[in-house]
Design a protein around this motif. Structure first.
Motif, mmCIF file in Angstrom:
data_model
loop_
_atom_site.group_PDB
_atom_site.id
_atom_site.type_symbol
_atom_site.label_atom_id
_atom_site.label_comp_id
_atom_site.label_asym_id
_atom_site.label_seq_id
_atom_site.Cartn_x
_atom_site.Cartn_y
_atom_site.Cartn_z
ATOM 1 N N TYR A 17 5.141 10.759 -13.004
ATOM 2 C CA TYR A 17 3.771 11.674 -13.025
ATOM 3 C C TYR A 17 3.897 12.755 -14.100
ATOM 4 O O TYR A 17 2.942 13.332 -14.284
ATOM 5 N N PRO A 54 7.153 8.519 -2.097
ATOM 6 C CA PRO A 54 5.686 8.040 -2.486
ATOM 7 C C PRO A 54 4.753 8.926 -2.203
ATOM 8 O O PRO A 54 4.826 9.733 -1.305
ATOM 9 N N ARG A 55 3.658 9.086 -2.823
ATOM 10 C CA ARG A 55 2.594 9.834 -2.939
ATOM 11 C C ARG A 55 1.115 8.785 -2.999
ATOM 12 O O ARG A 55 0.412 9.112 -3.851
ATOM 13 N N PRO A 56 1.206 7.793 -2.216
ATOM 14 C CA PRO A 56 -0.048 6.961 -2.177
ATOM 15 C C PRO A 56 -1.332 7.817 -2.056
ATOM 16 O O PRO A 56 -1.631 8.756 -1.384
ATOM 17 N N VAL A 87 -3.125 10.878 -7.663
ATOM 18 C CA VAL A 87 -1.985 11.704 -8.006
ATOM 19 C C VAL A 87 -2.315 12.737 -9.086
ATOM 20 O O VAL A 87 -1.410 13.311 -9.860
ATOM 21 N N GLU A 97 -1.959 5.961 -6.894
ATOM 22 C CA GLU A 97 -0.677 5.484 -6.591
ATOM 23 C C GLU A 97 -0.621 4.591 -5.356
ATOM 24 O O GLU A 97 -1.440 5.019 -4.379
ATOM 25 N N ARG A 104 2.423 2.331 -14.283
ATOM 26 C CA ARG A 104 3.539 2.811 -14.167
ATOM 27 C C ARG A 104 4.498 2.477 -12.811
ATOM 28 O O ARG A 104 3.776 2.682 -11.948
ATOM 29 N N THR A 123 7.498 3.412 -10.294
ATOM 30 C CA THR A 123 8.291 4.591 -9.990
ATOM 31 C C THR A 123 9.492 4.225 -9.245
ATOM 32 O O THR A 123 9.661 2.914 -8.545
ATOM 33 N N THR A 179 6.629 2.277 -5.677
ATOM 34 C CA THR A 179 5.204 2.337 -5.996
ATOM 35 C C THR A 179 4.770 2.006 -7.179
ATOM 36 O O THR A 179 5.431 1.988 -8.281
ATOM 37 N N ILE A 192 1.598 3.358 -9.874
ATOM 38 C CA ILE A 192 0.676 4.144 -10.521
ATOM 39 C C ILE A 192 -0.329 3.639 -11.641
ATOM 40 O O ILE A 192 0.030 3.152 -12.363
ATOM 41 N N THR A 235 -3.242 4.542 -14.118
ATOM 42 C CA THR A 235 -3.775 5.568 -14.746
ATOM 43 C C THR A 235 -5.324 5.411 -15.434
ATOM 44 O O THR A 235 -5.466 4.187 -15.696
#
Length: 459
Positions: free
Chosen positions: A104, A251-253, A256, A266, A294, A296, A300, A302, A304
C-alpha cells in the motif's frame, strides 16, 4: 538467536524457481519471483500465457507476493519466455530474489522510504554479487514503508524506516538496533545477506534462514561498521504489535486509495488461485489504468490509477468472473496449501473442501481472523500471527485457533463441511473451545508420517 525448535539442515534448500522446477505430484512447480510485487500488464499476460500453454492454466499467488505455475512440462521454454518479459534477469540468482514490499506504499499518503527505488536497488545489488547466488531459496527480504505490515512477516533481512532519516535493519524478523540512512538501506540489506553466508560458513552450518544461525550479532556488527550506527532503543516488530498498531495485515478487497481522479482497488484470488479468465480480467483493468499491478503477501492484487468514474464498473466485471471485491466475501482471508492431488504429502483435497464449505458460509466480519486449510503437518503457507487453522489428519480435519505458541482446538475428526462451519465460527469468535465433531467420509485414505511443522515451504 536460535533455539531447540530450529531444524538441523542436512540437505541443501530445494526451493523451486522459474527454471529449477520442483517435481510436484501434479507436474513441475515453477515459482516466478516478482521483487516488490510490481508486475506490468504485459508481463502478467506472458505469465498467464505460459500457464495455459506450458502448465495446468492456473496462476497461483504466494504469501511472498510471487507467482507459481503448476504442471509445467517445459521449464526451458518457460525460462525463455520469462526472460524476454524481464522476469528472469539472472538465471543464477533468480531463486534468491525474494523481496516483499509494503503493497500500500504511496496509496494513502507520503512514505518515509522510497520503497520502489529501494526494491530496485536491492534487486540489482543481489544480482551483482556472484556469491549471493548461494542464498537459500527461502531467504526473504522485506522493504517496509513504515507501517510495519511486511516487517511482521518475519523476513531474514528487513528494512523498516523509523524516521525520515533512519532505517532500522531487521534480522530474523527482529530489530538488530542498527540504523542506516535511507540511501544506504539497499546496500545494508545486501551486506546482511553476505554476512549470513559468511556466518553460516564459519560455523559449518546448513542454515536456510537467518533465525537458524546461533547468533545474528556478527551480521549486525558488519552492517553497522559499513553502513550505519547502533542504537539502544529497538522497535517491537511482531504480528501482535503490528495488529495492535491498527495496520492491515490481511486482504482489503475494494477501494484502498485515492489520488485526485483515480483510485486504487484491491481484488482477491479465491484461495490464492487465478483462472485464465480471472487473470485476463485483471490485465484488462490494469491496461485501462496505470498499466501495472501490485501483488500482495495476502494473495490479492492491487490495481493502481483506476479512473474513479470507472472503478465501479471494473469492480463489477472483476466480481463477475469470481474475484473477491469486498472484504465481507466469505472467501476473503481464506487460504490453502496446494493439497491433494497437487502435493503427494497431503491427506485431503483442501482446495475443494475449503471452496465448497466456505463459499456457503456467512460473510466475513471486520476483524475476523484469517483461515488457512492445510493438507499435512508441514503447514505450508500458514500465515503469521493469530489464525484459524484447518489441518487434515488421517481421521479428519482438526480446527484450531490462535498462534503456534497458544492454540485452542475447536473441533477434531471433522468432515469437510463441519470443519468449514466450525472454522467460520472460530474466525469470528476468537479462541472459545467447542466440542470435537466426528468425521464422515474424509480424505483420500492415506496416512502421513510427516511431523515436520517448520512450514518450510513458505509459499
Amino acid at each position: 538467536m536460535s533455539d531447540s525448535s530450529v531444524p538441523e539442515r542436512d540437505r541443501p534448500d530445494a526451493c523451486p524457481g522459474a527454471v529449477q522446477v520442483h517435481p510436484a505430484a501434479d507436474g513441475g512447480l515453477a515459482r516466478v519471483r516478482v521483487p516488490g510485487g510490481v508486475l506490468s500488464a504485459e508481463q502478467a499476460r506472458v505469465v498467464v500465457g505460459a500457464a495455459v500453454e506450458l502448465g495446468n492454466s492456473t496462476v497461483e499467488l504466494t504469501s511472498r507476493a510471487n507467482l507459481q505455475l503448476r504442471g509445467v512440462e517445459d521449464p526451458g521454454e518457460l525460462g525463455r519466455r520469462l526472460g524476454e518479459a524481464g522476469l528472469l534477469p539472472s538465471a543464477t540468482h533468480e531463486r534468491v530474489r525474494n523481496i516483499v514490499a509494503s503493497p500500500y506504499a504511496g496509496l494513502d499518503g507520503p512514505t518515509r522510504l522510497p520503497v520502489s527505488r529501494v526494491v530496485e536497488e536491492l534487486d540489482h545489488g543481489l544480482r551483482s554479487v556472484p556469491a549471493l547466488a548461494e542464498l537459500p531459496g527461502r531467504f526473504l527480504f522485506t522493504v517496509d514503508d513504515g507501517r510495519g505490515d511486511v516487517s511482521a512477516l518475519g523476513g531474514d533481512v528487513g528494512l523498516l524506516p523509523v524516521s525520515a532519516h533512519r532505517v532500522a535493519v531487521l534480522l530474523a524478523g527482529a530489530d538488530s538496533g542498527v540504523r542506516v540512512p535511507p540511501e544506504r538501506a539497499a546496500a545494508a540489506a545486501v551486506t546482511a545477506a553476505e554476512g549470513f553466508l559468511a556466518e553460516r560458513a564459519r560455523n559449518g552450518s546448513g542454515a536456510w534462514r537467518m533465525a537458524e544461525l546461533a547468533t545474528t550479532r556478527p551480521v549486525s556488527d558488519t552492517v553497522c561498521a559499513r553502513h550505519g550506527a547502533r542504537e539502544a532503543d529497538v522497535v517491537e516488530v511482531t504480528p501482535a504489535s503490528w495488529a495492535e498498531s491498527g495496520q492491515q495485515g490481511k486482504p482489503r478487497p475494494g477501494v484502498v486509495g485515492r489520488d485526485e481522479d483515480a483510485v486504487a482497488v484491491e481484488v482477491g484470488a479465491p484461495l490464492g488461485r487465478l483462472s485464465p479468465a480471472q487473470t485476463h480480467s485483471i490485465i484488462r483493468a490494469a491496461e485501462a489504468a496505470s498499466g501495472f499491478v501490485r501483488l500482495t503477501p495476502w494473495r490479492t492484487v492491487i490495481l493502481t490509477g483506476v479512473p474513479e468514474r470507472d472503478h465501479r464498473s471494473w469492480l463489477s466485471e472483476l466480481h463477475s468472473c469470481g474475484l473477491l471485491v469486498e472484504p465481507s466475501a466469505p472467501l476473503s482471508g481464506v487460504t490453502a496449501c496446494a493439497g491433494y492431488p497437487g502435493c503427494a504429502k497431503s491427506l485431503a483435497d483442501v482446495h475443494r473442501d475449503a471452496a465448497r464449505g466456505t463459499s456457503r458460509g456467512e460473510a466475513a466480519a471486520p476483524g475476523a481472523l484469517p483461515v488457512h486449510w492445510v493438507g499435512c503437518s508441514r503447514r505450508c503457507g500458514l500465515p503469521r500471527g493469530p489464525v484459524v487453522e484447518v489441518l487434515a489428519e488421517p481421521s479428519g480435519y482438526r480446527v484450531s485457533a490462535g498462534t503456534p505458541q497458544e492454540r485452542v482446538t475447536w473441533a477434531s475428526e471433522a468432515d469437510p463441511d463441519v470443519a468449514a462451519e466450525v472454522a467460520n465460527r472460530a474466525r469470528h469468535a476468537g479462541a472459545v473451545r467447542t466440542a470435537g465433531t466426528p468425521r464422515a467420509g474424509f480424505g483420500n485414505g492415506r496416512a502421513s508420517n510427516d511431523r515436520d511443522t517448520t512450514n518450510e515451504d513458505d509459499r
